[in-house]
Design a protein around this motif. Structure first.
Motif, PDB file in Angstrom:
ATOM      1  N   ALA A  47      91.628  55.087  45.971  1.00 25.39           N
ATOM      2  CA  ALA A  47      90.503  54.349  45.383  1.00 25.39           C
ATOM      3  C   ALA A  47      89.823  53.469  46.424  1.00 25.39           C
ATOM      4  O   ALA A  47      88.595  53.337  46.419  1.00 25.39           O
ATOM      5  CB  ALA A  47      90.986  53.510  44.201  1.00 25.39           C
ATOM      6  N   GLU A  48      90.603  52.882  47.312  1.00 24.27           N
ATOM      7  CA  GLU A  48      90.016  52.031  48.353  1.00 24.27           C
ATOM      8  C   GLU A  48      89.224  52.857  49.372  1.00 24.27           C
ATOM      9  O   GLU A  48      88.219  52.387  49.901  1.00 24.27           O
ATOM     10  CB  GLU A  48      91.109  51.223  49.055  1.00 24.27           C
ATOM     11  N   GLN A  49      89.663  54.093  49.637  1.00 23.47           N
ATOM     12  CA  GLN A  49      88.951  54.967  50.576  1.00 23.47           C
ATOM     13  C   GLN A  49      87.606  55.416  50.002  1.00 23.47           C
ATOM     14  O   GLN A  49      86.601  55.434  50.706  1.00 23.47           O
ATOM     15  CB  GLN A  49      89.787  56.204  50.901  1.00 23.47           C
ATOM     16  N   ASN A  50      87.608  55.823  48.749  1.00 27.46           N
ATOM     17  CA  ASN A  50      86.408  56.301  48.060  1.00 27.46           C
ATOM     18  C   ASN A  50      86.466  55.835  46.615  1.00 27.46           C
ATOM     19  O   ASN A  50      87.187  56.416  45.809  1.00 27.46           O
ATOM     20  CB  ASN A  50      86.337  57.835  48.086  1.00 27.46           C
ATOM     21  N   LYS A  72      93.209  46.866  39.662  1.00 26.34           N
ATOM     22  CA  LYS A  72      92.731  47.078  41.025  1.00 26.34           C
ATOM     23  C   LYS A  72      91.402  47.836  41.022  1.00 26.34           C
ATOM     24  O   LYS A  72      90.473  47.475  41.760  1.00 26.34           O
ATOM     25  CB  LYS A  72      93.783  47.837  41.844  1.00 26.34           C
ATOM     26  N   LEU A  73      91.294  48.878  40.213  1.00 27.88           N
ATOM     27  CA  LEU A  73      90.059  49.661  40.158  1.00 27.88           C
ATOM     28  C   LEU A  73      88.879  48.803  39.715  1.00 27.88           C
ATOM     29  O   LEU A  73      87.784  48.897  40.276  1.00 27.88           O
ATOM     30  CB  LEU A  73      90.212  50.860  39.218  1.00 27.88           C
ATOM     31  N   ILE A  74      89.090  47.958  38.730  1.00 34.28           N
ATOM     32  CA  ILE A  74      88.016  47.085  38.239  1.00 34.28           C
ATOM     33  C   ILE A  74      87.646  46.052  39.300  1.00 34.28           C
ATOM     34  O   ILE A  74      86.479  45.697  39.442  1.00 34.28           O
ATOM     35  CB  ILE A  74      88.413  46.426  36.900  1.00 34.28           C
ATOM     36  N   SER A  75      88.629  45.590  40.084  1.00 36.70           N
ATOM     37  CA  SER A  75      88.313  44.634  41.151  1.00 36.70           C
ATOM     38  C   SER A  75      87.489  45.300  42.257  1.00 36.70           C
ATOM     39  O   SER A  75      86.676  44.648  42.910  1.00 36.70           O
ATOM     40  CB  SER A  75      89.583  44.011  41.728  1.00 36.70           C
ATOM     41  N   LEU A  76      87.669  46.607  42.456  1.00 42.82           N
ATOM     42  CA  LEU A  76      86.881  47.342  43.453  1.00 42.82           C
ATOM     43  C   LEU A  76      85.465  47.618  42.951  1.00 42.82           C
ATOM     44  O   LEU A  76      84.503  47.531  43.706  1.00 42.82           O
ATOM     45  CB  LEU A  76      87.567  48.672  43.807  1.00 42.82           C
ATOM     46  N   ASP A  77      85.353  47.986  41.668  1.00 41.57           N
ATOM     47  CA  ASP A  77      84.050  48.291  41.073  1.00 41.57           C
ATOM     48  C   ASP A  77      84.181  48.189  39.554  1.00 41.57           C
ATOM     49  O   ASP A  77      84.825  49.032  38.928  1.00 41.57           O
ATOM     50  CB  ASP A  77      83.592  49.693  41.469  1.00 41.57           C
ATOM     51  N   ASP A  78      83.559  47.167  38.984  1.00 34.14           N
ATOM     52  CA  ASP A  78      83.713  46.963  37.537  1.00 34.14           C
ATOM     53  C   ASP A  78      82.920  47.963  36.701  1.00 34.14           C
ATOM     54  O   ASP A  78      82.947  47.917  35.481  1.00 34.14           O
ATOM     55  CB  ASP A  78      83.406  45.526  37.135  1.00 34.14           C
ATOM     56  N   ASN A  79      82.237  48.908  37.350  1.00 32.96           N
ATOM     57  CA  ASN A  79      81.539  49.969  36.618  1.00 32.96           C
ATOM     58  C   ASN A  79      82.377  51.232  36.478  1.00 32.96           C
ATOM     59  O   ASN A  79      81.939  52.191  35.855  1.00 32.96           O
ATOM     60  CB  ASN A  79      80.214  50.311  37.311  1.00 32.96           C
ATOM     61  N   THR A  80      83.560  51.251  37.074  1.00 33.23           N
ATOM     62  CA  THR A  80      84.431  52.423  36.966  1.00 33.23           C
ATOM     63  C   THR A  80      84.844  52.618  35.506  1.00 33.23           C
ATOM     64  O   THR A  80      85.326  51.682  34.866  1.00 33.23           O
ATOM     65  CB  THR A  80      85.681  52.265  37.853  1.00 33.23           C
ATOM     66  N   GLN A  81      84.637  53.834  35.006  1.00 27.78           N
ATOM     67  CA  GLN A  81      85.019  54.168  33.636  1.00 27.78           C
ATOM     68  C   GLN A  81      86.466  54.648  33.667  1.00 27.78           C
ATOM     69  O   GLN A  81      86.758  55.663  34.312  1.00 27.78           O
ATOM     70  CB  GLN A  81      84.104  55.256  33.073  1.00 27.78           C
TER      71      GLN A  81
END
Length: 181
Positions: A47-50, A72-81
């Motif tokens: 997830a951090e790579q792409n 972690k995914l939401i902290s990287l991009d809160d638009n991730t479904q």
């Protein structure tokens, strides 16, 4: 643009290798670019790579919690479904998954069409039926154990102490599939 760039990126994280292989193939046929991890650590690294646009995360990944990955995914991009999948569904884990940013929470077995529908569903459904029957005593026990475990951040020893129960007894109860409503 290449054809690969037109496809939405989806991160699939589950420790069941066969399930991952089958779901990956089915999602690729539905025009997703699927990247797969079989543990939380590798899921975070990928997830951090792409940063993925979509994610399908198992709740229990080995001994780890998929809830960590949702956060972690939401902290990287809160638009991730994010769709949280589990064979160990409980009200406590469903609430936590949604609070942390998951879009949907599905119980296994879920087919590919249900997963894809959940990935694109952003609003609640007021037409969901309300059960006429109360939960069984065994199901209430399961829900209570899950709630106490969540209150103690997944620490089985601390949860067992709070429940005044032996740690191994609690582990045995948690390892069983939840009883139906």
């Amino acid at each position: 643009m290449t054809q690969e760039m037109d496809k939405p990126r989806l991160l699939l994280v589950d420790d069941d290798l066969t399930f991952c292989s089958v779901l990956k193939n089915a999602l690729e046929k539905r025009n997703y670019e699927v990247i797969v991890a079989n543990d939380v650590k590798n899921g975070i690294a990928l997830a951090e790579q792409n940063i993925p646009e979509f994610a399908v995360i198992d709740l229990r990944i080995g001994l780890d919690s998929g809830l960590e990955l949702v956060k972690k995914l939401i902290s990287l991009d809160d638009n991730t479904q994010i769709v949280m999948l589990t064979g160990f569904a409980s009200i406590a884990t469903a609430v936590e998954a949604i609070k942390l940013g998951a879009t949907h929470y599905l119980t296994k077995p879920a087919n590919t069409d249900e997963i894809v529908a959940a990935l694109t569903k952003n609003e609640g459904d007021t037409s969901v039926s309300i059960s006429e029957n109360p939960l069984s005593v065994k199901r209430l026990e399961w829900e209570h154990l899950q709630k106490v475990l969540m209150q103690h951040e997944g620490n089985i020893s601390a949860a067992a102490r709070a429940l005044n129960m032996h740690r191994r007894t609690l582990q045995r109860k948690l390892d069983k599939k939840p009883v139906k409503e």
